[in-house]
Design an enzyme around this catalytic site. Sequence first.
Site, short mmCIF file in Angstrom:
data_model
loop_
_atom_site.label_atom_id
_atom_site.label_comp_id
_atom_site.label_asym_id
_atom_site.label_seq_id
_atom_site.Cartn_x
_atom_site.Cartn_y
_atom_site.Cartn_z
CD GLU A 1 9.37 -36.78 -39.13
OE1 GLU A 1 10.42 -37.28 -38.69
OE2 GLU A 1 9.37 -35.81 -39.88
CD GLU B 1 8.57 -31.69 -38.17
OE1 GLU B 1 9.68 -31.93 -38.69
OE2 GLU B 1 8.15 -32.26 -37.15
C1 BG6 Z 1 11.72 -34.28 -38.34
C2 BG6 Z 1 11.39 -34.21 -36.91
O1 BG6 Z 1 12.25 -35.55 -38.54
O2 BG6 Z 1 12.68 -33.46 -38.90
C3 BG6 Z 1 11.99 -33.04 -36.19
O3 BG6 Z 1 10.02 -34.31 -36.67
C4 BG6 Z 1 13.41 -32.84 -36.69
O4 BG6 Z 1 11.92 -33.27 -34.81
C5 BG6 Z 1 13.31 -32.43 -38.15
O5 BG6 Z 1 14.18 -31.94 -35.96
C6 BG6 Z 1 14.63 -32.12 -38.80
O6 BG6 Z 1 15.52 -33.17 -38.63
P1 BG6 Z 1 16.99 -32.89 -38.13
O7 BG6 Z 1 17.62 -34.21 -37.97
O8 BG6 Z 1 17.64 -32.07 -39.19
O9 BG6 Z 1 16.86 -32.13 -36.85
#
Ligand code: BG6
Length: 479
Positions: A168, A379
């Site tokens: 990201e 993800e």
């Molecule tokens: C992504 C990241 O932005 O989303 C993760 O790669 C992150 O590291 C995930 O934890 C979820 O975001 P958040 O802010 O809800 O933890």
Amino acid sequence: YQQLAPFPQDFLWGSASAAYQIEGAYQEAGKGQSVWDQFVRIPGKTFKATNGDVAVDHYHRYQEDVALMARAGLKAYRFSISWPRVLPTGRGTVNEEGLAFYDRLIDELIANQIEPIVTIYHWDLPQALQDEYGGWESRQIIPDFTAYAALLFERFGDRVRHWVTLNEQNIFITHGYLTAEHPPAVMDAKRTYQANHMANLANASVIKLFHEKGYQGGNGPSFAYSPTYALDADPVNQIAADDAEQLNANLWLDIYAWGRYPKLILNYWAREGLLPDITAADQALLQDPLARPDFMGLNYYQTTTVTANPLVGGVGLTKQNTSGKKGTSQASGVPGLFKTSDNPYMQQTDWDWNIDPEGLRMALRRIESRYNLPVLITENGLGAYDRLEGAGEVHDEYRIVFLKAHIQAIQEAITDGVTVIGYTTWSFTDLLSWTNGYQKRYGFVYVDRDETDEKELNRYPKDSFYWYQRVIRSNGQQL
Ligand code: BG6
């Protein structure tokens, strides 16, 4: 569709994590400090001043965690390597003990038939490089990041087939330099795009090296893509959606796939005085055929909906920034271009993120039709408040509903003609949610700790764990 195409036989069903969010052991066995180790100590930056000093103690409990992954039947596990754990000051002296930890983890995964997918950079820049030359703002980051990646390729390239260069880039750059939510907590649009340009060059340099040396497998960045919709068919809103897509997506994806910035963005930068310093040598590196990724990594959580955002008397209506990772309840946007809007067709998560499985299909289709690259979904998941009950149970039906709908959307995209090579959900165990502490949980495995009490850090499979086990066993047929 009357009939959906099946998932490929070798589809990589898995889960994902990042070093800072799980490992802990923040100053153990020779590890150096990262920018996150320091940032979390600034008052007010994280929920209840939470830090990742211990996190979910994966550094000490990796065997237990891998055993749980094997029980769930994961085919792949995406994790990141902590740069300062293997190079405590970012370059030069190698910390053998740090490398040895990842050696053990990779071997443990392979012994359990789980394919390691390694993220080279998931935000924990060595603090030494930030102090020495300003981290991502300096050209020196390009050789340093390349040397770090070369060390990992040499050491683990015999066992790792899929590498993610930068996680990201759009988030760590905009949150680091535009909105000051992440280190180094700067708010400066000009510096944002300059640092971003350095990250583009570092990314290209690493992928080029990987290909030059002929390592097995593939390499690509993971992009946080929140496709944009216009609120309605009003042409001015359609133009606004196109502007948002250019500024929030194509600006990065075009560089990865084609090695060039979109012309509309170059014009926008020129108008606003935001042009980064782009040399002829930079252009040559970005356009080098060897610097092309082998796949596009996609982190998908939600979509963004926008309307036009006209200037009134030369003044913008909303502050700059929309990376699509924010809650949707507050409008944001770029004066003169677009502003975010609620979408009447969508429900939101506990953190105001739009729930939109069709948006995942849209993201996959857009990547395929614009770039024609295979996609690794690195993800996707639901952050929610979970409750541990009775004898260690978590009934997270809402997570099952969420993931099921997203897996269906992937299958539809595959049927549409998109090549999807895997799906690593966020996350396997619960973990530290950067600035949200431990209350926002994503895992299939509950970790018993909160912001103020580490407790025993016991692990409890949630209902979604057993559900995902069935999904994997049936190769996506039993949702
Ligand atoms: C992504 C990241 O932005 O989303 C993760 O790669 C992150 O590291 C995930 O934890 C979820 O975001 P958040 O802010 O809800 O933890």
